[in-house]
Design a protein around this motif. Structure first.
Motif, PDB file in Angstrom:
ATOM      1  N   PHE A  79       0.840  -1.190   0.000  1.00  5.92           N
ATOM      2  CA  PHE A  79       0.000   0.000   0.000  1.00  5.92           C
ATOM      3  C   PHE A  79       0.879   1.245   0.000  1.00  5.92           C
ATOM      4  CE2 PHE A  79      -3.087  -3.072   1.712  1.00  5.92           C
ATOM      5  CZ  PHE A  79      -4.158  -2.808   0.856  1.00  5.92           C
ATOM      6  N   THR A  80       0.480   2.242  -0.780  1.00  5.00           N
ATOM      7  CA  THR A  80       1.310   3.437  -0.961  1.00  5.00           C
ATOM      8  C   THR A  80       0.498   4.725  -0.803  1.00  5.00           C
ATOM      9  OG1 THR A  80       0.933   3.344  -3.357  1.00  5.00           O
ATOM     10  CG2 THR A  80       2.914   2.254  -2.510  1.00  5.00           C
ATOM     11  N   HIS A 113       0.109   6.699   1.646  1.00  2.46           N
ATOM     12  CA  HIS A 113       0.646   7.735   2.541  1.00  2.46           C
ATOM     13  C   HIS A 113       1.249   8.840   1.678  1.00  2.46           C
ATOM     14  CE1 HIS A 113       3.750   9.049   5.803  1.00  2.46           C
ATOM     15  NE2 HIS A 113       2.709   9.875   5.734  1.00  2.46           N
ATOM     16  N   VAL A 128      -7.647   0.801   8.422  1.00  5.55           N
ATOM     17  CA  VAL A 128      -7.554   2.173   7.918  1.00  5.55           C
ATOM     18  C   VAL A 128      -8.603   3.057   8.593  1.00  5.55           C
ATOM     19  CG1 VAL A 128      -7.812   3.642   5.885  1.00  5.55           C
ATOM     20  CG2 VAL A 128      -6.552   1.487   5.712  1.00  5.55           C
ATOM     21  N   LYS A 167      -0.104   7.696   8.006  1.00  6.60           N
ATOM     22  CA  LYS A 167       1.095   6.846   8.113  1.00  6.60           C
ATOM     23  C   LYS A 167       0.785   5.557   8.868  1.00  6.60           C
ATOM     24  CE  LYS A 167       5.957   6.806   9.503  1.00  6.60           C
ATOM     25  NZ  LYS A 167       5.845   5.440  10.068  1.00  6.60           N
ATOM     26  N   GLN A 206      -1.354   3.222   6.782  1.00  9.75           N
ATOM     27  CA  GLN A 206      -0.595   2.495   5.765  1.00  9.75           C
ATOM     28  C   GLN A 206       0.259   1.394   6.387  1.00  9.75           C
ATOM     29  OE1 GLN A 206       1.246   4.417   2.195  1.00  9.75           O
ATOM     30  NE2 GLN A 206       3.165   3.783   3.144  1.00  9.75           N
ATOM     31  N   ASN A 238      -0.224  -2.543   5.476  1.00  2.17           N
ATOM     32  CA  ASN A 238       0.847  -3.352   4.887  1.00  2.17           C
ATOM     33  C   ASN A 238       1.184  -4.567   5.747  1.00  2.17           C
ATOM     34  OD1 ASN A 238       1.433  -2.178   2.371  1.00  2.17           O
ATOM     35  ND2 ASN A 238       2.526  -0.488   3.353  1.00  2.17           N
TER      36      ASN A 238
END
Length: 444
Positions: free
Chosen positions: A233-234, A236, A409, A428, A431, A435
């Protein structure tokens, strides 16, 4: 794309009810994912068909589809079983482990992953190579898996697209142009701020619940949810952080009902009581407002969904999968294709507020009819069909965004929106948590 009531909205409930917390469960398949069933050229045998929560509301329709199929294929007998929505994914997992999964099974974008990723479902793109041309691309692509190429593990069935509904009277009262609803998330926030300033606390703009807003809002803002490999996951990013900051500001000002942050508020009741400007984003909800809040319905406007600069919308789908090791692949495939053909999907849509995923079915004249443009339900049906034809649908919730990821989340977003932690920390931590879950799921 997510929760409706029973029994009148049984079908719409089925679109969302099976998103359970079982995505990390291990499921034992029979053979590798490349071992596809071999057709014999003979459409015959006894097969079992399982649906999700369609009885008794749609018994006549489904039984009619089965009867017509058996008349065309007299050497096939279809046994139909229907099971409740609660615990559906768990039952699929248990039956798959026990080797008792039906030959043809009703699945959604969450449950298909549980089965396809473990080699339980047949690859329709191999089993029926010409099928792709029959369906709306966005619906077809919903049933692909990362790193599996063009493999598709189910025939798309009925779909519900996202639309935009809003109270014209409250919109105008807030000093906004009723003919210019928001088209981006940023515009929605801007209008929500103006609504809050004008409302005097008498009504709110929209619901806060991050569970229903994410990852859709981020995707429409062009926030990268995953890396190119789909294994991390990206999200952030500065844009995601800005989303939390704006949500926090609007929440503090009263732009959203306080109880809606945790999903406790009922949007139907709030919208029907004239307490919120932006209503539910589903054509099915428009029908609900028409029946239960006629005065508000008369003030309801329908527009295309907020798509953002990329032109993305969300759709909620159900599909029909074929068990990979079925003893009757010809019969199972023929029946799955029969259930999802254009005429049968169009007929289904006449019994419920759904849309065909079959492209020919979507071309039926009833989906182009806007009437005189004053009836919200009629306009909603046509608007949804237009979106299914033209919008980019690749921003739907990725399969990696499981219910566990979503819950993780949401927990951090709620903290950030309330101001318990900073927006930066909220994104942050979300994420990082996502992950960790993704890595755990990948290892199982």
């Amino acid at each position: 794309m997510k929760r409706l009531r029973l029994p009148r909205l049984t079908l719409a409930t089925a679109l969302a009810a099976a998103v359970m917390s079982t995505a990390a469960c291990g499921v034992g398949g029979s053979g590798g994912s490349g071992d596809q069933p071999k057709k014999t050229g003979k459409t015959e045998g006894n097969i079992t068909f399982r649906t999700l929560q369609l009885k008794p509301t749609f018994t006549d329709y489904v039984q009619g589809v089965i009867d017509a199929f058996e008349k065309k294929y007299p050497d096939v007998k279809v046994k139909w079983e229907d099971v409740p929505g609660e615990g559906y994914n768990e039952k699929l997992v248990a039956d798959a482990q026990a080797g008792s999964l039906p030959d043809v099974v009703n699945i959604n974008t969450d449950s298909f992953q549980l089965l396809a990723d473990r080699g339980i479902l047949a690859d329709i793109s191999q089993l029926d190579p010409k099928a792709k041309a029959d369906f709306v691309p966005g619906a077809w692509d919903q049933y692909k898996l990362p790193d599996k190429g063009d493999a598709v593990y189910a025939y798309p069935w009925y779909v519900t697209p996202e639309i935009l509904t809003y109270n014209k009277a409250l919109f105008e009262k807030s000093g906004l142009d009723v003919d210019k609803p928001p088209t981006t998330v940023e515009e929605l926030f801007d209008q929500a701020e103006q609504i809050t300033e004008k409302s005097g606390g008498k009504y709110s703009a929209f619901m806060a619940d991050p569970k229903s807003r994410l990852p859709g809002d981020w995707q429409k803002m062009a926030v990268p949810i995953l890396n190119d490999a789909g294994d991390e996951f990206t999200f952030h990013t500065d844009k995601a952080v800005e989303w939390v900051k704006r949500m926090k500001k609007l929440y503090a000002k009263g732009a959203m009902p306080k109880e809606s942050l945790t999903g406790a508020a009922d949007i139907n009741q709030l919208y029907g009581a004239g307490k919120i400007v932006f209503g539910p984003g589903s054509p099915g909800f428009v029908k609900d407002i028409k029946e239960n809040a006629p005065k508000v319905y008369d003030n309801t406007a329908v527009a295309k969904a907020i798509t953002g600069t990329l032109g993305h919308i969300g759709i909620y789908t159900q599909s029909i999968g074929v068990r990979k090791d079925t003893k009757h692949p010809d019969a199972a495939t023929a029946f799955a294709k029969w259930v999802t053909n254009g005429p049968n999907q169009v007929e289904f849509s006449q019994h419920a507020t759904i849309y065909p995923s079959n492209a020919k079915g979507l071309d039926d004249p009833r989906f182009a009819d806007r009437g005189d443009g004053t009836d919200a339900e009629t306009v909603a049906r046509a608007t949804g069909a237009d979106l299914l034809r033209e919008a980019q649908l690749d921003a739907n919730t990725p399969v990696q965004w499981t219910s566990q990821v979503g819950d993780a989340v949401v927990r951090q977003m709620q903290k950030g929106i309330k101001g318990d932690i900073s927006a930066e920390d909220a994104v942050k931590k979300a994420q990082d948590d996502a992950n960790k879950i993704l890595a755990k799921q990948r290892d199982q």
